[in-house]
Design a protein around this motif. Structure first.
Motif, short mmCIF file in Angstrom:
data_model
loop_
_atom_site.label_atom_id
_atom_site.label_comp_id
_atom_site.label_asym_id
_atom_site.label_seq_id
_atom_site.Cartn_x
_atom_site.Cartn_y
_atom_site.Cartn_z
N ARG A 28 -79.08 11.66 -59.38
CA ARG A 28 -78.64 11.26 -58.05
C ARG A 28 -77.21 11.73 -57.79
NH1 ARG A 28 -77.99 4.95 -56.02
NH2 ARG A 28 -77.17 5.40 -53.95
N GLN A 29 -76.32 11.56 -58.76
CA GLN A 29 -74.94 11.99 -58.58
C GLN A 29 -74.84 13.52 -58.55
OE1 GLN A 29 -72.54 10.32 -57.60
NE2 GLN A 29 -70.77 11.64 -57.95
N LEU A 30 -75.68 14.19 -59.33
CA LEU A 30 -75.71 15.65 -59.29
C LEU A 30 -76.06 16.14 -57.89
CD1 LEU A 30 -75.81 18.45 -60.68
CD2 LEU A 30 -78.21 17.97 -61.20
N ASP A 31 -77.11 15.58 -57.31
CA ASP A 31 -77.51 15.98 -55.96
C ASP A 31 -76.41 15.66 -54.95
OD1 ASP A 31 -79.93 16.77 -57.04
OD2 ASP A 31 -80.99 14.94 -56.47
N ARG A 32 -75.75 14.54 -55.14
CA ARG A 32 -74.69 14.12 -54.20
C ARG A 32 -73.52 15.12 -54.24
NH1 ARG A 32 -70.13 10.63 -54.53
NH2 ARG A 32 -69.76 9.46 -52.61
N VAL A 33 -73.08 15.49 -55.43
CA VAL A 33 -71.95 16.41 -55.56
C VAL A 33 -72.32 17.79 -55.01
CG1 VAL A 33 -70.47 17.62 -57.21
CG2 VAL A 33 -70.89 15.16 -57.46
N LEU A 34 -73.49 18.28 -55.32
CA LEU A 34 -73.92 19.57 -54.78
C LEU A 34 -74.00 19.53 -53.26
CD1 LEU A 34 -76.67 20.55 -57.38
CD2 LEU A 34 -74.36 21.50 -57.18
N GLY A 35 -74.38 18.37 -52.72
CA GLY A 35 -74.41 18.21 -51.27
C GLY A 35 -73.02 18.30 -50.66
N TYR A 36 -72.02 17.70 -51.33
CA TYR A 36 -70.64 17.81 -50.84
C TYR A 36 -70.15 19.25 -50.90
CZ TYR A 36 -69.54 12.83 -50.31
OH TYR A 36 -69.48 11.53 -49.86
N ILE A 37 -70.50 19.97 -51.95
CA ILE A 37 -70.08 21.37 -52.07
C ILE A 37 -70.67 22.19 -50.92
CG2 ILE A 37 -70.29 23.44 -53.49
CD1 ILE A 37 -70.10 21.58 -55.95
N GLU A 38 -71.93 21.95 -50.62
CA GLU A 38 -72.56 22.64 -49.49
C GLU A 38 -71.88 22.26 -48.18
OE1 GLU A 38 -76.99 23.15 -47.42
OE2 GLU A 38 -76.74 21.92 -49.23
N LYS A 39 -71.53 20.98 -48.04
CA LYS A 39 -70.87 20.51 -46.82
C LYS A 39 -69.50 21.18 -46.65
CE LYS A 39 -70.72 17.39 -43.40
NZ LYS A 39 -71.70 17.36 -42.29
N GLY A 40 -68.75 21.33 -47.75
CA GLY A 40 -67.46 21.98 -47.69
C GLY A 40 -67.55 23.40 -47.19
N GLN A 41 -68.56 24.13 -47.63
CA GLN A 41 -68.76 25.50 -47.17
C GLN A 41 -69.17 25.53 -45.70
OE1 GLN A 41 -71.39 26.20 -50.73
NE2 GLN A 41 -70.37 28.19 -50.71
N SER A 58 -59.13 16.75 -42.39
CA SER A 58 -60.18 16.00 -41.71
C SER A 58 -61.58 16.34 -42.23
CB SER A 58 -60.13 16.25 -40.20
OG SER A 58 -60.42 17.62 -39.91
N MET A 59 -61.69 17.36 -43.07
CA MET A 59 -63.00 17.76 -43.59
C MET A 59 -63.58 16.67 -44.49
SD MET A 59 -62.51 21.79 -44.57
CE MET A 59 -62.27 23.04 -43.31
N THR A 60 -64.90 16.64 -44.56
CA THR A 60 -65.59 15.66 -45.39
C THR A 60 -65.11 15.71 -46.84
OG1 THR A 60 -67.54 15.84 -43.98
CG2 THR A 60 -67.85 14.85 -46.15
N ILE A 61 -64.94 16.91 -47.39
CA ILE A 61 -64.55 17.04 -48.80
C ILE A 61 -63.10 16.60 -49.03
CG2 ILE A 61 -66.21 18.83 -49.37
CD1 ILE A 61 -63.93 20.89 -48.99
N ALA A 62 -62.31 16.44 -47.96
CA ALA A 62 -60.94 15.95 -48.09
C ALA A 62 -60.84 14.46 -47.83
CB ALA A 62 -60.02 16.71 -47.14
N GLN A 63 -61.89 13.87 -47.31
CA GLN A 63 -61.84 12.46 -46.94
C GLN A 63 -62.70 11.55 -47.82
OE1 GLN A 63 -60.05 10.70 -44.55
NE2 GLN A 63 -58.84 12.56 -44.42
N GLU A 64 -63.81 12.03 -48.30
CA GLU A 64 -64.75 11.19 -49.04
C GLU A 64 -64.63 11.42 -50.55
OE1 GLU A 64 -68.72 11.25 -47.53
OE2 GLU A 64 -68.05 11.15 -45.43
#
Length: 502
Positions: A348-361, A395-401
């Protein structure tokens, strides 16, 4: 060849985990168990009992009896101090066994478990420190405010039955940060470890028993948040909840505590900034910051500086140093002394982190390095490559969450005021770092930051200092005098010294 840790499991003699209720180790009443899979290999490590509401009730009532009816809360201070110091000694004597069990729990490598912040030694020091507070749990006396011949005083008394809920990432330190002050104050405890780091915690509880902690004073219920954690935080006979973990669970604990006005201590994570000024040793700042995000826990640490605010004049040098550290991190068997970091704790945490990486891009940050999973013999584990995002907006998701993975987000700034504004522009307020050779600037910025701990040109763990956060990073502090006092109630006593009315 696939990575395996089975030989280490066999060498440790690991047994399935049981509950501890009133001094007796046993299975859950309903017979439910939870299977722990190793995060680096996916192998089954063992099963732990899942405590249901009936088991939790029995454990809480055992703690209640030990507090209300046994001599424990009134134990002489010298005897209690010696007991805590014996706990400290036994932790040190069994450090190798505990490190091995932690590596089987969460795959934190032995190389990191000898670093002070992640070691058994820091847990032992926490017990030593709180042993020293026991004979200092005094109140105060006050002169009469209204005149007259009377004595006004305060007393410190233990808060009662404590529900202590641990995360998986730092079982040694957080076991001690919760148990040592609670026991020092004279409380009784129902402890719930994370289901992802149970075996090392159960062994530490066995050591407390060996040290002489009486039956019922420390009880253990194991299992996930539902049903075990929920039954514990809602139990009406619990006086205080101490929790380290996610904001979502912290909010649920606040809600659950309202019905009986339970005392609450919460440490709920962070999005800690590292502020790097151009006069700093920029290379060292880059290595230190990326090291916190990748080494040892792979960024799965609440206080990790996952947000770097870097002056534009130092920007390229900082990213170059951080990238060098990212390229040097080694993964694999946590028992291999050459392995420097761990996988993410579960799928679950693996999927979550990969999701944040995709969101950052998707949001337009520049991916400098990393961003994917590790392959080869590591493909069965939850490994993510050390990742750096540059040219990010705050303000990006990867800078806030809070990502809770090996991901560093780098944001540029132009002057001191902008750096402070960006640093404080978050819902969290746990920690921060300031890198500069200007001592006046360092203190000036530290005072303006809305967070609980500020490291200047570095960061370290000290067992006698308070630790906790502002804003949504939690309530209260762990460590030092403030931690001890958090497990006490303050009582005022008025005593007339004559027969005249006050």
């Amino acid at each position: 060849m696939a990575l395996t840790v089975q030989q280490h499991r066999d060498a440790a003699g690991l047994k399935d985990g049981l509950l501890l209720v009133d001094g007796q180790w046993r299975q859950a009443r309903a017979g439910r168990t939870w299977t722990h899979h190793h995060p680096a290999t996916g192998e089954v490590i063992g099963n732990v009992a899942v405590a249901g509401a009936e088991d939790v009730d029995e454990a809480v009532r055992a703690a209640r009896r030990a507090f209300d009816e046994s001599p424990w809360p009134g134990m002489r201070v010298g005897e209690r101090s010696r007991l805590l110091r014996r706990c400290s000694d036994l932790l040190r004597e069994n450090a190798d066994d505990l490190r091995a069990r932690q590596a089987l729990d969460n795959s934190v490598p032995l190389s990191f478990a000898t670093v002070y912040a992640g070691s058994v030694e820091v847990a032992a020091d926490v017990f030593d420190h709180h042993a020293g507070w026991i004979d200092k749990a005094g109140g105060e006396t006050f002169p009469p405010y209204q005149g007259g011949d009377h004595l006004a005083m305060t007393l410190r008394e233990p808060v009662g039955v404590v529900a202590a809920i641990l995360p998986w990432n730092a079982p040694f330190l957080l076991f001690a940060q919760k148990l040592a002050p609670a026991l020092a104050a004279g409380c009784t405890v129902v402890l719930k470890p994370s289901e992802h780091a149970t075996f090392s915690v159960l062994r530490m509880v066995e050591l407390l028993q060996e040290a002489g902690v009486p039956d019922g004073v420390v009880n253990v219920v194991t299992g996930p948040g539902d049903p075990t954690g929920e039954a514990l935080i809602t139990h009406p006979l619990v006086d205080k909840i101490s929790f380290t973990g996610s904001r979502a669970v912290g909010r649920r604990i606040v809600e659950a505590s309202a019905g009986t006005m339970k005392r609450v201590s919460l440490e709920l994570g962070g999005k800690s900034p590292a502020i790097v000024f151009p006069d700093a040793d920029v290379g060292l700042a880059g290595m230190t910051t990326m090291g916190m995000v990748t080494l040892g826990l792979s960024g799965q640490a609440c206080v990790a500086a996952t947000r770097a605010l870097v002056h534009r004049d130092a920007y390229d040098e900082f990213i170059g140093a951080a990238e060098m550290i990212a390229g040097s991190v080694t993964y694999g068997d946590p028992f291999d002394p050459g392995v420097m970091s761990c996988p993410l704790i579960n799928q679950r945490q693996l999927d979550r982190v990969l999701g944040y990486i995709e969101k950052g891009q998707q949001e337009g940050a520049r991916l400098v390095t990393g961003g994917g999973r590790s392959d080869g013999e590591l493909s069965a584990g939850n490994f993510v490559q050390p990742t750096i995002f540059a040219d990010a907006d705050n303000s990006m998701t990867i800078a806030q969450e809070e990502i809770f993975g090996p991901v560093l987000t780098v944001v540029p700034f132009g002057d001191e005021d902008e750096a402070v504004r960006l640093a404080n522009d978050t819902e969290y307020g746990l920690g921060a770092g300031v890198f500069t050779k200007d001592v006046q600037r360092a203190f000036r910025v530290a005072k303006r930051l809305r967070c609980g701990t500020v490291g200047i040109n570095g960061f370290q763990v000290e067992p006698h200092l308070p630790f906790g956060g502002y804003k949504q990073s939690g309530l209260g502090r762990e460590g030092g005098r403030s931690s001890f006092e958090a497990y006490t109630e303050l009582k005022t006593v008025l005593l007339p010294l004559t027969d005249e009315l006050m």
